[in-house]
Design an enzyme around this catalytic site. Structure first.
Site, short mmCIF file in Angstrom:
data_model
loop_
_atom_site.label_atom_id
_atom_site.label_comp_id
_atom_site.label_asym_id
_atom_site.label_seq_id
_atom_site.Cartn_x
_atom_site.Cartn_y
_atom_site.Cartn_z
N THR A 192 -27.87 27.94 -78.97
CA THR A 192 -26.67 28.70 -78.65
C THR A 192 -25.57 28.51 -79.21
O THR A 192 -24.92 27.85 -79.53
CB THR A 192 -26.92 27.90 -77.05
OG1 THR A 192 -26.33 28.87 -76.28
CG2 THR A 192 -27.46 26.69 -76.62
N SER A 230 -23.97 23.65 -69.28
CA SER A 230 -25.10 22.81 -68.14
C SER A 230 -25.97 22.07 -68.80
O SER A 230 -26.29 22.11 -70.26
CB SER A 230 -25.85 24.17 -68.46
OG SER A 230 -26.32 24.65 -69.42
N TYR A 232 -29.02 22.23 -69.68
CA TYR A 232 -29.88 23.66 -70.84
C TYR A 232 -29.01 22.99 -72.02
O TYR A 232 -29.53 22.81 -72.70
CB TYR A 232 -29.95 24.97 -70.14
CG TYR A 232 -30.09 25.48 -71.83
CD1 TYR A 232 -31.50 25.55 -72.13
CD2 TYR A 232 -28.92 26.66 -71.65
CE1 TYR A 232 -31.19 26.57 -73.66
CE2 TYR A 232 -28.99 27.26 -72.57
CZ TYR A 232 -30.81 27.65 -74.24
OH TYR A 232 -30.64 28.67 -74.69
N HIS A 233 -27.95 23.05 -71.86
CA HIS A 233 -26.74 23.57 -73.02
C HIS A 233 -26.46 22.13 -73.57
O HIS A 233 -26.58 22.48 -74.95
CB HIS A 233 -25.43 23.94 -72.73
CG HIS A 233 -25.31 25.38 -72.56
ND1 HIS A 233 -25.09 26.18 -71.07
CD2 HIS A 233 -25.38 26.25 -73.25
CE1 HIS A 233 -25.24 26.97 -71.07
NE2 HIS A 233 -25.40 27.55 -72.55
N LYS A 236 -29.76 21.53 -76.21
CA LYS A 236 -29.33 21.49 -77.63
C LYS A 236 -28.12 20.94 -78.45
O LYS A 236 -28.61 21.32 -79.33
CB LYS A 236 -28.48 23.33 -76.73
CG LYS A 236 -29.11 23.82 -76.84
CD LYS A 236 -30.93 24.62 -77.63
CE LYS A 236 -31.84 25.41 -76.75
NZ LYS A 236 -32.96 26.57 -77.50
#
Length: 456
Positions: A192, A230, A232-233, A236
């Site tokens: 991302t 976040s 989620y980030h 990654k």
């Protein structure tokens, strides 16, 4: 160690690697040019066996069909977790997606090509994963098998923990499984743009690596500092470190794709049969911003712009996602080369500008609501995407004609929409939750289609 960054001064240095023996940007450009000369301008190469982890998802399914259509032999691995999250959230895809067995059979009927499906949890079923890789001997493994929504990852402690456990464990398992299976498979990971962060960087964000000056005037090219917004980030970013380690330690061949926000629904393959239709998420947790706006506009719902709408984001159409994956597959790094990183984006746009474009097209109002996210109210974003363009990608940009495809899908399946799921339901912290407390999910009403302006 304090670093002086030539290109820009970034607010946070979470991690970086100095790579003194890494190819220079000129050498990497020459390597790309060589691959292009060998494979052709569009990256076309001999068909490969490709294992697609997470092939049932929003990006994974159309990519699997596209790769199969291009002649590649596809094996989808998925534990159907995204469908389970639909049940958890009480919000199905706006489009009626079929069971995987039905999807694969429909593809066989319209294309004459087989797609194998294996129900497996990559983050938990390690021995099965090793056995499958050893049995199939894939040339490439495309890794979509991660919880992909930033809002869902911030919903509560349970979803935060699940996102970390699923995403990071899955990526680590994949690397270990390729090593234990003793198969020279090229890993292509869908990352991302959020790994770079969305603060104003002051310059163009390069593709993965950045030139810096170390103390004493020593020049180096390092992994771009991470600045996640976040959980989620953050996963990654952790993935990116795992890729660096396993490439260095075990010489795995890995490509990491830093993708922008995906928009669109169908591709030339998914429209061939109703049973092949791609999922369309419109809710506050999984709906991507442009798709949410197009859905809201088509239904006569005021567009939900968070904060000032001054956030600038990178975008890419779902069809280009599939094309980029094939270009990455056809242009792998050589054994021993560092992790290849592409910025998988078409263009950058400010959110409020997109909202104004959709509002003009549909005639709905723009509603500025409190921002559920902890992020800068305004930011600039300049991103390099030279590598994919060099390999022949002619990216699809935001176009009102393409918007029509999405709005037609929305109108067709309007009856499946649950309007109470449109407003944000996940908040980054207690302060954001308090600021959004006045948002009432039951206040959203859908207008009749005839009442909605649809002129281009």
């Amino acid at each position: 160690m304090k670093l002086v960054l030539i290109a820009s001064l970034l607010p946070c240095l979470v991690s970086c690697f100095t790579i003194p023996t890494a190819p220079t940007s000129l050498q990497r450009t020459n390597s790309v040019a060589l691959n292009q000369a060998v494979n052709g301008a569009n990256g076309a190469a001999a068909p490969k066996k490709v294992m697609v982890l997470g092939g049932d998802g929003f990006c994974g399914w159309p990519t699997s069909l596209y790769l199969s259509d291009q002649g590649h032999d596809i094996v989808i691995v998925d534990n159907l977790s995204r469908r389970n999250i639909d049940t958890e959230l009480g919000c199905d895809s706006l489009t009626p997606i079929q069971p995987m067995e039905v999807r694969c059979q429909a593809w066989k009927e319209v294309s004459g090509k087989d797609i194998k499906f294996v129900n497996m949890d990559v983050a938990k079923d390690y021995d099965q994963l090793v056995h499958l890789i050893r049995q199939e001997e894939p040339d490439s493994i495309v890794h979509f098998a991660e919880q992909r929504a930033a809002p869902y990852s911030m919903k509560n402690s349970k979803t935060k923990r699940y996102t970390v456990e699923n995403n990071v464990a899955g990526s680590n398992n994949l690397c270990c499984a390729v090593i234990d299976a003793d198969v020279d498979a090229h890993i292509v990971h869908l990352g991302t743009m959020g790994v770079y962060g969305y603060g104003t960087s002051g310059g163009e964000i390069p593709e993965g690596y950045i030139d810096v000056v170390l103390p004493g005037g020593r020049e180096a090219n390092i992994l771009h500092p991470a600045y996640p917004g976040s959980v989620y980030h953050a996963t990654k970013c952790l993935d990116a470190l795992l890729w660096q380690f396993y490439q260095k330690n075990d010489q795995l061949r890995i490509t990491d794709l830093h993708q922008g926000i995906v928009w669109g629904t169908n591709t030339p393959q998914t429209v061939l049969d109703e049973r092949l239709i791609n999922r369309f998420d419109y809710d506050g947790d999984y709906g991507t911003v442009l798709n949410r706006f197009l859905m809201q506009g088509a239904m006569g719902v005021p567009l939900t712009v968070y904060g000032t709408g001054g956030q600038t984001r990178a975008f890419i159409h779902i069809s280009d996602t599939a094309r980029c994956i094939e270009l990455a597959i056809d242009n792998p790094p050589e054994a021993g080369e560092r992790v290849e990183i592409f910025n998988q984006v078409a263009e950058t746009r400010r959110v409020r500008d997109i909202a104004e474009l959709v509002a003009k097209m549909t005639g709905v109002d723009v509603n500025m609501i409190p921002n559920p996210r902890q992020e800068a109210a305004e930011n600039e974003l300049d991103v390099s995407n030279k590598k994919f363009c060099t390999l022949g990608l002619d990216p699809i940009t935001l176009d009102e004609g393409l918007f029509d495809e999405v709005t037609e899908v929305v109108k067709k399946y309007k009856s499946r929409c649950n309007p109470t799921k449109i407003l944000p339901a996940s908040f980054w912290n207690k302060k954001r939750a308090e600021e959004c407390a006045s948002l009432d999910p039951n206040s959203i009403t859908i207008k009749e289609i005839e009442d909605v302006k649809t002129e281009a």
